[in-house]
Design a protein around this motif. Structure first.
Motif, mmCIF file in Angstrom:
data_model
loop_
_atom_site.group_PDB
_atom_site.id
_atom_site.type_symbol
_atom_site.label_atom_id
_atom_site.label_comp_id
_atom_site.label_asym_id
_atom_site.label_seq_id
_atom_site.Cartn_x
_atom_site.Cartn_y
_atom_site.Cartn_z
ATOM 1 N N SER A 17 0.863 -1.195 0.000
ATOM 2 C CA SER A 17 0.000 0.000 0.000
ATOM 3 C C SER A 17 0.888 1.229 0.000
ATOM 4 C CB SER A 17 -0.883 0.034 1.247
ATOM 5 O OG SER A 17 -1.731 -1.075 1.274
ATOM 6 N N ARG A 72 -1.630 -1.105 -4.248
ATOM 7 C CA ARG A 72 -2.676 -0.075 -4.211
ATOM 8 C C ARG A 72 -2.009 1.249 -3.884
ATOM 9 N NH1 ARG A 72 -8.599 -1.666 -1.831
ATOM 10 N NH2 ARG A 72 -8.881 -3.451 -3.193
ATOM 11 N N ILE A 73 -2.478 2.306 -4.519
ATOM 12 C CA ILE A 73 -1.850 3.614 -4.291
ATOM 13 C C ILE A 73 -2.889 4.713 -4.153
ATOM 14 C CG2 ILE A 73 -1.471 4.001 -6.795
ATOM 15 C CD1 ILE A 73 1.155 5.481 -5.928
ATOM 16 N N SER A 74 -2.621 5.646 -3.222
ATOM 17 C CA SER A 74 -3.420 6.875 -3.156
ATOM 18 C C SER A 74 -2.457 8.051 -3.087
ATOM 19 C CB SER A 74 -4.340 6.853 -1.935
ATOM 20 O OG SER A 74 -3.582 6.690 -0.777
ATOM 21 N N HIS A 82 -9.836 7.692 0.517
ATOM 22 C CA HIS A 82 -8.889 7.095 -0.427
ATOM 23 C C HIS A 82 -7.769 6.352 0.315
ATOM 24 C CE1 HIS A 82 -10.897 9.694 -3.354
ATOM 25 N NE2 HIS A 82 -10.372 8.932 -4.284
ATOM 26 N N THR A 131 -6.777 2.256 0.280
ATOM 27 C CA THR A 131 -5.417 1.813 -0.016
ATOM 28 C C THR A 131 -4.907 0.840 1.044
ATOM 29 O OG1 THR A 131 -5.021 3.862 -1.142
ATOM 30 C CG2 THR A 131 -3.072 2.710 -0.418
#
Ligand SMILES: NC(=O)c1ccc[n+]([C@@H]2O[C@H](COP(=O)([O-])OP(=O)(O)OC[C@H]3O[C@@H](n4cnc5c(N)ncnc54)[C@H](O)[C@@H]3O)[C@@H](O)[C@H]2O)c1
Length: 404
Positions: A36, A60-62, A99, A103
């Motif tokens: 993450s 996963r990226i924010s 968000h 993530t």
């Protein structure tokens, strides 16, 4: 299409990360691992996320700031490069945290953070942090927060201080922030720098980069500091050193890079020169105390993209990008070649965590061999050759008898 072009352009100028990516493709260090990430989501960051994915990770990226996401890049990273993206430019505080939640909810093995918001969120729920073998923190402010978490006994998994790796802060904070802060300010204002009075808050790694680049453009630069040693460095580097309350009266531009809140307050602004432009390059949007400024002088008026005007009696003050990191919110972020170094440190430190999960819950420095590997690939990529110590020179520096 523009997002994909931006990512491909960045990748073309990131030879160190490219070299690391090739190794990841063959060795898959992150097979079966989840990562993450919360970083300023622009083209160079997309190159890092894709590199980790190619190393076998589920990523996963924010974003790590409501104003720094490049929406075209975010869309392309998802559609063309297959990374799960939860980021958008111009989020409210609630949306920003939603968000980050998305993530972190995959219960990652590794986290990569910039500023400490993702780490602080992970720590709120044992389920989200129970699998974390370790994580990386990108920036000075995030490392300060991590060390405070460690001191308070709140840290629950090991974290690596990427900011203090040599191949990160020597180049990213100094040359990267120096150049990109100017890019952001000039894009936002289109004003001349030569002959202007520029006041830089803080003479740390970022502040010295900004002060030097501003001098290069012909500004008269004043530095404000609280540290006796840094202020003497600024003085001997040829800058005027003054307290902010004296400097603000003649400043055409004030640029903050301290990691500390309330560097420019409403009280100080009453003494500012008419037309002063206020920009921040520190991590959080409280160095120029925008909330307090709005309480005292009312909501600003948008006078140009990323520029708000505030009326202070008969005078005006202009705040750029709501006091958020001006280089990312108004500019294009650090130059690509600089982020090649920072993100190569990130990629190799993540690999190190995957291969040698650290035992103790604490803030670790990045191992020296990672700094050296990034430096070595960089030198090779740019064809820069070094001298080597001869055997006689090695003997000389290791002896104590021989002086003359
Ligand atoms: N804009 C970017 O892209 C970017 C890049 C790297 C770091 N950062 C952020 O920039 C900030 C500064 O980072 P750094 O690496 O230069 O940190 P640093 O610790 O090297 O420097 C900060 C300096 O500010 C000084 N300072 C602290 N309080 C002050 C005050 N009240 N008045 C004047 N000076 C004061 C400190 O003495 C220190 O010299 C951090 O928030 C960091 O996370 C931003």
């Amino acid at each position: 299409m523009d997002g994909k072009n931006k990512i491909q352009w960045a990748m073309n100028w990131m030879p160190v990360l490219d070299n690391i990516r090739k190794g990841f493709i063959s060795n898959k260090p992150f097979k079966d691992l989840k990562i993450s990430m919360a970083l300023h989501l622009e083209a160079k960051t997309a190159a890092l996320a894709y590199t980790l994915k190619q190393g076998g990770a589920k990523v996963r990226i924010s974003g790590c700031n409501p104003l720094s996401t490049d929406d075209e890049v975010a869309a392309s990273l998802k559609d063309d490069f297959g990374v799960s993206v939860f980021a958008k430019r111009g989020l409210t505080r609630e949306e920003y945290y939603e968000h980050l939640e998305k993530t972190i909810e995959i219960e990652p093995d590794i986290i990569i953070d910039d500023g400490g918001d993702l780490t602080a969120l992970a720590l709120k729920d044992k389920r989200t942090y129970k699998n974390i073998k370790g994580g990386n923190e990108e920036t000075t402010t995030g490392v300060v927060r991590l060390k405070n978490m460690e001191k308070a006994g709140a840290l629950k998994f090991p974290m690596f201080d990427v900011n203090d790796a040599l191949m990160k802060h020597l180049f990213d904070n100094r040359y990267g922030t120096g150049q990109s802060t100017i890019d952001g300010i000039l894009t936002a204002t289109n004003l001349v720098v030569a002959g202007k009075n520029v006041v830089v808050g803080g003479y740390g790694w970022c502040g010295r980069g900004i002060a030097n680049k501003m001098r290069g453009l012909g500004a008269n630069v004043t530095v404000t500091e609280i540290d006796p040693f840094k202020s003497i460095e600024a003085h001997m580097d040829g800058f005027i050193v003054k307290p902010m309350e004296e400097a603000i009266g003649y400043a055409d531009f004030v640029i903050t890079a301290t990691g500390v809140k309330d560097i420019v307050t409403p009280e100080l602004l009453k003494d500012a020169k008419d037309g002063v432009v206020l920009a921040n390059s520190g991590h959080f949007n409280n160095e120029v105390a925008v909330e307090d400024i709005e309480k005292e002088f009312g909501k600003g008026k948008v006078v140009r993209r990323n520029v708000k005007a505030y009326t202070i009696g008969k005078k005006k003050a202009y705040v750029l990008s709501d006091g958020r990191l001006v280089n990312l919110a108004s500019g294009q972020g650090h130059p690509v070649e600089i982020m090649d170094l920072s993100f190569s440190i990130q990629a190799l430190t993540a690999k190190y965590i995957a291969e040698n999960p650290p035992k103790q819950v604490k803030v670790y420095p990045v191992p020296n061999e990672i700094d050296l590997e990034v430096a070595t690939i960089y030198l090779k990529s740019y064809g820069i050759k070094l001298d080597k110590l001869t055997r006689e020179q090695q003997r000389y520096i290791n002896s104590w008898q021989e002086g003359t």
